[in-house]
Motif scaffolding. Sequence first.
Motif, PDB file in Angstrom:
ATOM      1  N   GLY A   1       1.036  18.939 -12.762  1.00 36.91           N
ATOM      2  CA  GLY A   1       1.563  17.589 -12.616  1.00 36.91           C
ATOM      3  C   GLY A   1       2.790  17.552 -11.744  1.00 36.91           C
ATOM      4  O   GLY A   1       2.995  16.649 -10.953  1.00 36.91           O
ATOM      5  N   LEU A   2       3.614  18.627 -11.890  1.00 41.01           N
ATOM      6  CA  LEU A   2       4.817  18.669 -11.059  1.00 41.01           C
ATOM      7  C   LEU A   2       4.490  18.904  -9.601  1.00 41.01           C
ATOM      8  O   LEU A   2       5.186  18.441  -8.713  1.00 41.01           O
ATOM      9  CB  LEU A   2       5.749  19.772 -11.571  1.00 41.01           C
ATOM     10  CG  LEU A   2       6.390  19.533 -12.947  1.00 41.01           C
ATOM     11  CD1 LEU A   2       7.182  20.759 -13.368  1.00 41.01           C
ATOM     12  CD2 LEU A   2       7.269  18.294 -12.932  1.00 41.01           C
ATOM     13  N   ARG A   3       3.394  19.658  -9.329  1.00 37.17           N
ATOM     14  CA  ARG A   3       3.032  19.941  -7.961  1.00 37.17           C
ATOM     15  C   ARG A   3       2.249  18.808  -7.317  1.00 37.17           C
ATOM     16  O   ARG A   3       2.046  18.803  -6.107  1.00 37.17           O
ATOM     17  CB  ARG A   3       2.198  21.223  -7.887  1.00 37.17           C
ATOM     18  CG  ARG A   3       3.009  22.493  -8.117  1.00 37.17           C
ATOM     19  CD  ARG A   3       2.210  23.717  -7.693  1.00 37.17           C
ATOM     20  NE  ARG A   3       1.006  23.867  -8.497  1.00 37.17           N
ATOM     21  CZ  ARG A   3       0.930  24.598  -9.599  1.00 37.17           C
ATOM     22  NH1 ARG A   3       2.006  25.249 -10.033  1.00 37.17           N
ATOM     23  NH2 ARG A   3      -0.193  24.700 -10.276  1.00 37.17           N
ATOM     24  N   ALA A   4       1.756  17.837  -8.082  1.00 36.35           N
ATOM     25  CA  ALA A   4       0.978  16.733  -7.523  1.00 36.35           C
ATOM     26  C   ALA A   4       1.836  15.957  -6.529  1.00 36.35           C
ATOM     27  O   ALA A   4       2.991  15.642  -6.808  1.00 36.35           O
ATOM     28  CB  ALA A   4       0.507  15.801  -8.637  1.00 36.35           C
ATOM     29  N   PRO A   5       1.285  15.660  -5.351  1.00 33.40           N
ATOM     30  CA  PRO A   5       2.073  14.933  -4.338  1.00 33.40           C
ATOM     31  C   PRO A   5       2.428  13.528  -4.800  1.00 33.40           C
ATOM     32  O   PRO A   5       1.671  12.891  -5.539  1.00 33.40           O
ATOM     33  CB  PRO A   5       1.147  14.909  -3.128  1.00 33.40           C
ATOM     34  CG  PRO A   5      -0.220  15.076  -3.678  1.00 33.40           C
ATOM     35  CD  PRO A   5      -0.090  15.951  -4.883  1.00 33.40           C
ATOM     36  N   GLU A   6       3.568  13.074  -4.360  1.00 33.71           N
ATOM     37  CA  GLU A   6       4.016  11.725  -4.692  1.00 33.71           C
ATOM     38  C   GLU A   6       3.566  10.762  -3.611  1.00 33.71           C
ATOM     39  O   GLU A   6       3.661  11.065  -2.419  1.00 33.71           O
ATOM     40  CB  GLU A   6       5.534  11.714  -4.812  1.00 33.71           C
ATOM     41  CG  GLU A   6       6.101  10.388  -5.291  1.00 33.71           C
ATOM     42  CD  GLU A   6       7.604  10.450  -5.460  1.00 33.71           C
ATOM     43  OE1 GLU A   6       8.073  10.596  -6.602  1.00 33.71           O
ATOM     44  OE2 GLU A   6       8.308  10.357  -4.431  1.00 33.71           O
ATOM     45  N   VAL A   7       3.063   9.604  -4.003  1.00 38.33           N
ATOM     46  CA  VAL A   7       2.583   8.603  -3.051  1.00 38.33           C
ATOM     47  C   VAL A   7       3.257   7.269  -3.335  1.00 38.33           C
ATOM     48  O   VAL A   7       3.625   6.967  -4.475  1.00 38.33           O
ATOM     49  CB  VAL A   7       1.053   8.445  -3.103  1.00 38.33           C
ATOM     50  CG1 VAL A   7       0.354   9.718  -2.657  1.00 38.33           C
ATOM     51  CG2 VAL A   7       0.584   8.039  -4.503  1.00 38.33           C
ATOM     52  N   THR A   8       3.412   6.489  -2.287  1.00 35.02           N
ATOM     53  CA  THR A   8       3.916   5.128  -2.411  1.00 35.02           C
ATOM     54  C   THR A   8       2.728   4.179  -2.423  1.00 35.02           C
ATOM     55  O   THR A   8       1.803   4.320  -1.612  1.00 35.02           O
ATOM     56  CB  THR A   8       4.838   4.779  -1.235  1.00 35.02           C
ATOM     57  OG1 THR A   8       5.902   5.715  -1.193  1.00 35.02           O
ATOM     58  CG2 THR A   8       5.407   3.373  -1.381  1.00 35.02           C
ATOM     59  N   VAL A   9       2.722   3.248  -3.353  1.00 33.16           N
ATOM     60  CA  VAL A   9       1.564   2.369  -3.506  1.00 33.16           C
ATOM     61  C   VAL A   9       1.975   0.904  -3.379  1.00 33.16           C
ATOM     62  O   VAL A   9       3.151   0.554  -3.467  1.00 33.16           O
ATOM     63  CB  VAL A   9       0.866   2.595  -4.871  1.00 33.16           C
ATOM     64  CG1 VAL A   9       0.364   4.030  -4.992  1.00 33.16           C
ATOM     65  CG2 VAL A   9       1.806   2.245  -6.018  1.00 33.16           C
ATOM     66  N   ALA A  10       0.960   0.074  -3.135  1.00 36.90           N
ATOM     67  CA  ALA A  10       1.122  -1.381  -3.130  1.00 36.90           C
ATOM     68  C   ALA A  10      -0.079  -1.978  -3.856  1.00 36.90           C
ATOM     69  O   ALA A  10      -1.104  -1.301  -4.065  1.00 36.90           O
ATOM     70  CB  ALA A  10       1.217  -1.915  -1.716  1.00 36.90           C
ATOM     71  N   THR A  11       0.043  -3.199  -4.245  1.00 31.97           N
ATOM     72  CA  THR A  11      -1.017  -3.856  -4.998  1.00 31.97           C
ATOM     73  C   THR A  11      -1.787  -4.804  -4.094  1.00 31.97           C
ATOM     74  O   THR A  11      -1.190  -5.577  -3.338  1.00 31.97           O
ATOM     75  CB  THR A  11      -0.410  -4.658  -6.176  1.00 31.97           C
ATOM     76  OG1 THR A  11       0.346  -3.769  -6.998  1.00 31.97           O
ATOM     77  CG2 THR A  11      -1.509  -5.302  -7.006  1.00 31.97           C
ATOM     78  N   LEU A  12      -3.131  -4.711  -4.170  1.00 33.16           N
ATOM     79  CA  LEU A  12      -3.940  -5.665  -3.416  1.00 33.16           C
ATOM     80  C   LEU A  12      -3.704  -7.064  -3.959  1.00 33.16           C
ATOM     81  O   LEU A  12      -3.651  -7.271  -5.173  1.00 33.16           O
ATOM     82  CB  LEU A  12      -5.427  -5.316  -3.529  1.00 33.16           C
ATOM     83  CG  LEU A  12      -5.904  -4.025  -2.863  1.00 33.16           C
ATOM     84  CD1 LEU A  12      -7.428  -3.952  -2.903  1.00 33.16           C
ATOM     85  CD2 LEU A  12      -5.432  -3.950  -1.430  1.00 33.16           C
ATOM     86  N   LYS A  13      -3.569  -8.038  -3.055  1.00 32.11           N
ATOM     87  CA  LYS A  13      -3.293  -9.409  -3.468  1.00 32.11           C
ATOM     88  C   LYS A  13      -4.318 -10.369  -2.881  1.00 32.11           C
ATOM     89  O   LYS A  13      -4.977 -10.060  -1.890  1.00 32.11           O
ATOM     90  CB  LYS A  13      -1.888  -9.814  -3.011  1.00 32.11           C
ATOM     91  CG  LYS A  13      -0.780  -8.991  -3.652  1.00 32.11           C
ATOM     92  CD  LYS A  13       0.595  -9.441  -3.162  1.00 32.11           C
ATOM     93  CE  LYS A  13       1.692  -8.605  -3.814  1.00 32.11           C
ATOM     94  NZ  LYS A  13       3.048  -9.020  -3.346  1.00 32.11           N
ATOM     95  N   ARG A  14      -4.416 -11.499  -3.483  1.00 30.05           N
ATOM     96  CA  ARG A  14      -5.277 -12.573  -2.967  1.00 30.05           C
ATOM     97  C   ARG A  14      -4.383 -13.685  -2.451  1.00 30.05           C
ATOM     98  O   ARG A  14      -3.426 -14.078  -3.110  1.00 30.05           O
ATOM     99  CB  ARG A  14      -6.214 -13.088  -4.050  1.00 30.05           C
ATOM    100  CG  ARG A  14      -7.131 -14.218  -3.583  1.00 30.05           C
ATOM    101  CD  ARG A  14      -8.097 -14.646  -4.663  1.00 30.05           C
ATOM    102  NE  ARG A  14      -9.124 -13.653  -4.873  1.00 30.05           N
ATOM    103  CZ  ARG A  14     -10.216 -13.532  -4.128  1.00 30.05           C
ATOM    104  NH1 ARG A  14     -10.404 -14.341  -3.100  1.00 30.05           N
ATOM    105  NH2 ARG A  14     -11.109 -12.613  -4.396  1.00 30.05           N
ATOM    106  N   GLY A  15      -4.711 -14.167  -1.246  1.00 32.23           N
ATOM    107  CA  GLY A  15      -3.912 -15.226  -0.662  1.00 32.23           C
ATOM    108  C   GLY A  15      -4.321 -15.476   0.772  1.00 32.23           C
ATOM    109  O   GLY A  15      -5.319 -14.933   1.254  1.00 32.23           O
ATOM    110  N   PRO A  16      -3.549 -16.280   1.503  1.00 27.40           N
ATOM    111  CA  PRO A  16      -3.901 -16.593   2.896  1.00 27.40           C
ATOM    112  C   PRO A  16      -3.658 -15.405   3.816  1.00 27.40           C
ATOM    113  O   PRO A  16      -2.750 -14.610   3.610  1.00 27.40           O
ATOM    114  CB  PRO A  16      -2.978 -17.761   3.243  1.00 27.40           C
ATOM    115  CG  PRO A  16      -1.802 -17.582   2.329  1.00 27.40           C
ATOM    116  CD  PRO A  16      -2.350 -16.993   1.063  1.00 27.40           C
ATOM    117  N   VAL A  17      -4.483 -15.293   4.844  1.00 24.77           N
ATOM    118  CA  VAL A  17      -4.307 -14.276   5.863  1.00 24.77           C
ATOM    119  C   VAL A  17      -4.710 -14.877   7.205  1.00 24.77           C
ATOM    120  O   VAL A  17      -5.617 -15.705   7.284  1.00 24.77           O
ATOM    121  CB  VAL A  17      -5.148 -13.011   5.555  1.00 24.77           C
ATOM    122  CG1 VAL A  17      -6.633 -13.320   5.576  1.00 24.77           C
ATOM    123  CG2 VAL A  17      -4.825 -11.902   6.557  1.00 24.77           C
TER     124      VAL A  17
END
Length: 368
Positions: free
Chosen positions: A40-56
Amino acid sequence: MGTEPARAGLETGKGAKMKTWKWGAVAAVVAVITAVTLSGLRAPEVTVATLKRGPVTDAVYATGEARAERRAEISPEQSGRLVEVLVEAGDTVAAGAVLARVERASLELGRAMAEQSLARARAALTEARRDRERKQALRGQNVIAVAELDSARRNEEKALADLRRLESALALEQDKLGKAEVTSPMAGLVVARAADAGEYVSAGKSLFTVIDPSTILIAVDVDETQVAKIRAGQAVTVTIDAYPGRRFEGKVARVVPLVSNLTRTAEVRIALTEPPEGLTEGMSATVNVVTRTIPDAITAPRDAVTLTDDGAWLFTVKDGRLQRVEFRPGAGDDSGIEVLEGPLTAGDLVVLDPAEDLEEGMRVRVAK
């Protein structure tokens, strides 16, 4: 009596084995726990975002540069040595302003010689005309033959032709002298100067570039597969490298109706609503031309998506592990890309800027 010590020794041996087994089992459990912890300590760290619904918005991206619509490449019309350069890059000039002067001495000598030749031609014509008039009178008295009169007439015609030719030569020399001054055909800003006083310059060689700053647009090259989406008047967002952190609004001024055979792109010109102070030619820019807006869509952050020839994919994080998910992309702008088809829903966690060594199924830690 003889069997008691043996039995006691047997029981003692069994107890030792039991203790050894127990300690081995404990060690194995500890090893497993340690391995899991270390994993667990060796697992790489990632930055995440949440999928959203809205205008594009669906947008076309392109890069280019600031370019003036009205510009002049100014060249001397007469070859010679520059004796004077009157402007520097950055100077503002009026229409007709003298920018430089070419040496006049040789040109003035040429004009003087042409004037002398013309004077001799005038005298020759006067003499030929008098000779023809005298012989015409003698012919009227039948003193000379017709052939002699015809010869006098031809001499007069030749003298007149010589006079006309030398008049043209003088006009040419005078024109050359007038072209010794290099002037600007328009009012504007000098943005380039290519020669200094003392240099020899050739007719037709560009010496100055003058632009009208009020006509600066953003010119970008758009791929031929995207240019059909663009129409004059569409809204545009522009970023200019010289003004970091700022965004400028504008509209499509025109689409140049020509696709380059070399780059397979067409030029699109953008007019800024409020051009920034100091904007000048050559500044690099990126434009985002909004072609349509989808009011309700699931969007994935652009930084999470890898586009391919067949579609797009991204990594999601579920139960601490990566899953590679493919989907069909739709509209997109600088904030996100529409998910048209694929096993993605609003609320899914997706990895931003995934590292190249991330793989399907890998355990990861989510950055706080």
